[in-house]
Design a protein around this motif. Structure first.
Motif, mmCIF file in Angstrom:
data_model
loop_
_atom_site.group_PDB
_atom_site.id
_atom_site.type_symbol
_atom_site.label_atom_id
_atom_site.label_comp_id
_atom_site.label_asym_id
_atom_site.label_seq_id
_atom_site.Cartn_x
_atom_site.Cartn_y
_atom_site.Cartn_z
ATOM 1 N N LEU A 32 38.968 58.332 32.205
ATOM 2 C CA LEU A 32 38.420 57.008 32.533
ATOM 3 C C LEU A 32 39.384 55.893 32.130
ATOM 4 N N ILE A 33 39.755 55.097 33.134
ATOM 5 C CA ILE A 33 40.598 53.913 32.920
ATOM 6 C C ILE A 33 39.697 52.684 33.054
ATOM 7 N N VAL A 34 39.807 51.772 32.090
ATOM 8 C CA VAL A 34 38.984 50.564 32.107
ATOM 9 C C VAL A 34 39.883 49.334 32.164
ATOM 10 N N GLY A 35 39.636 48.490 33.155
ATOM 11 C CA GLY A 35 40.337 47.211 33.268
ATOM 12 C C GLY A 35 39.528 46.136 32.574
ATOM 13 N N VAL A 36 40.152 45.473 31.600
ATOM 14 C CA VAL A 36 39.489 44.380 30.883
ATOM 15 C C VAL A 36 40.016 43.056 31.451
ATOM 16 N N THR A 37 39.088 42.222 31.911
ATOM 17 C CA THR A 37 39.441 40.960 32.559
ATOM 18 C C THR A 37 40.092 39.990 31.578
ATOM 19 N N SER A 38 41.233 39.438 31.990
ATOM 20 C CA SER A 38 41.939 38.480 31.139
ATOM 21 C C SER A 38 41.143 37.177 31.014
ATOM 22 N N ASP A 39 41.418 36.426 29.942
ATOM 23 C CA ASP A 39 40.763 35.127 29.743
ATOM 24 C C ASP A 39 41.027 34.209 30.936
ATOM 25 N N VAL A 70 43.056 51.793 28.640
ATOM 26 C CA VAL A 70 42.628 50.415 28.897
ATOM 27 C C VAL A 70 43.803 49.650 29.478
ATOM 28 N N VAL A 71 43.531 48.897 30.546
ATOM 29 C CA VAL A 71 44.565 48.083 31.189
ATOM 30 C C VAL A 71 44.028 46.661 31.372
ATOM 31 N N PRO A 72 44.924 45.680 31.378
ATOM 32 C CA PRO A 72 44.462 44.313 31.653
ATOM 33 C C PRO A 72 44.101 44.169 33.132
ATOM 34 N N GLN A 73 43.033 43.447 33.423
ATOM 35 C CA GLN A 73 42.724 43.074 34.809
ATOM 36 C C GLN A 73 43.106 41.606 34.962
ATOM 37 N N VAL A 74 44.182 41.353 35.704
ATOM 38 C CA VAL A 74 44.690 39.985 35.850
ATOM 39 C C VAL A 74 44.389 39.386 37.223
ATOM 40 N N ASN A 75 43.869 40.225 38.155
ATOM 41 C CA ASN A 75 43.380 39.718 39.441
ATOM 42 C C ASN A 75 42.301 40.667 39.943
ATOM 43 N N TYR A 76 41.652 40.277 41.045
ATOM 44 C CA TYR A 76 40.550 41.091 41.568
ATOM 45 C C TYR A 76 40.980 41.976 42.738
ATOM 46 N N ASP A 77 42.275 42.163 42.924
ATOM 47 C CA ASP A 77 42.781 42.971 44.031
ATOM 48 C C ASP A 77 42.636 44.456 43.671
ATOM 49 N N LYS A 78 41.583 45.082 44.200
ATOM 50 C CA LYS A 78 41.284 46.479 43.849
ATOM 51 C C LYS A 78 42.297 47.454 44.443
ATOM 52 N N MET A 79 42.869 47.134 45.615
ATOM 53 C CA MET A 79 43.893 48.014 46.202
ATOM 54 C C MET A 79 45.168 47.988 45.360
ATOM 55 N N GLU A 80 45.498 46.836 44.823
ATOM 56 C CA GLU A 80 46.663 46.743 43.927
ATOM 57 C C GLU A 80 46.425 47.605 42.687
ATOM 58 N N ALA A 81 45.199 47.538 42.156
ATOM 59 C CA ALA A 81 44.851 48.370 40.993
ATOM 60 C C ALA A 81 45.001 49.849 41.357
ATOM 61 N N TRP A 82 44.520 50.231 42.556
ATOM 62 C CA TRP A 82 44.628 51.626 42.981
ATOM 63 C C TRP A 82 46.093 52.037 43.134
ATOM 64 N N ASN A 83 46.910 51.143 43.710
ATOM 65 C CA ASN A 83 48.343 51.443 43.863
ATOM 66 C C ASN A 83 49.006 51.708 42.515
ATOM 67 N N ASN A 84 48.566 50.992 41.491
ATOM 68 C CA ASN A 84 49.141 51.155 40.147
ATOM 69 C C ASN A 84 48.567 52.350 39.396
ATOM 70 N N LEU A 85 47.289 52.655 39.594
ATOM 71 C CA LEU A 85 46.593 53.627 38.740
ATOM 72 C C LEU A 85 46.191 54.926 39.440
ATOM 73 N N LYS A 86 46.117 54.908 40.748
ATOM 74 C CA LYS A 86 45.779 56.103 41.558
ATOM 75 C C LYS A 86 44.496 56.808 41.109
ATOM 76 N N PHE A 87 43.411 56.038 40.973
ATOM 77 C CA PHE A 87 42.124 56.619 40.590
ATOM 78 C C PHE A 87 41.425 57.213 41.811
ATOM 79 N N ASP A 88 40.490 58.148 41.551
ATOM 80 C CA ASP A 88 39.727 58.819 42.607
ATOM 81 C C ASP A 88 38.354 58.200 42.828
ATOM 82 N N ARG A 89 37.829 57.592 41.763
ATOM 83 C CA ARG A 89 36.495 56.989 41.817
ATOM 84 C C ARG A 89 36.536 55.634 41.137
#
Length: 138
Positions: A32-39, A70-89
């Motif tokens: 499980l990878i969790v993105g924590v939203t930046s301030d 745990v990774v920082p979430q710095v934008n809401y682009d979910k495809m960019e997150a997938w490109n970086n993390l390659k999650f299945d769900r």
């Protein structure tokens, strides 16, 4: 094959609702990878700064036993997150299900084989409600 899961959140004023989402997400994946939203993202999107600073929210989530990374979430682009993390769900609150934005994300993710799993939103406890209580006792 190892199933990689991903979810995101602000995780401000960490409470049982947050813990339940992470626990439930971990039951649905092996890692499980969790993105924590930046301030900054929180401020630009919700027009309010979290009470708990970003670095402390990251540390809290890192120490939850259900969380593998745990990774920082710095934008809401979910495809960019997938490109970086390659999650299945991807795990999301069911309050987003059926919205135009998430219907589009579902379509985009279907093309790369990502399943979106919606979890029931815990309405009895929320950081917004906790914040309101704190405002009253100031």
């Amino acid at each position: 094959m190892k199933k990689i899961g991903y979810t995101t959140g602000v995780f401000d004023l960490f409470h049982i609702g947050h813990l339940n989402v992470l626990k439930r997400a971990k039951l649905e994946c092996d890692y499980l990878i969790v993105g924590v939203t930046s301030d900054e993202l929180c401020l630009s999107a919700k027009n309010k700064k979290p009470i708990i600073p970003f670095s402390e929210r990251m540390e809290i989530v890192e120490h939850i036993k259900f969380v593998d990374e745990v990774v920082p979430q710095v934008n809401y682009d979910k495809m960019e997150a997938w490109n970086n993390l390659k999650f299945d769900r991807m795990f999301v609150g069911d309050d987003w299900k059926g919205t135009e934005k998430w219907n589009q994300i579902e379509q985009d993710f279907a093309k790369v084989g990502v399943e979106i799993v919606y979890f029931p939103y815990t309405s009895h406890t929320s950081s917004t409600k906790l914040r309101e209580v704190l405002e009253k006792i100031k």
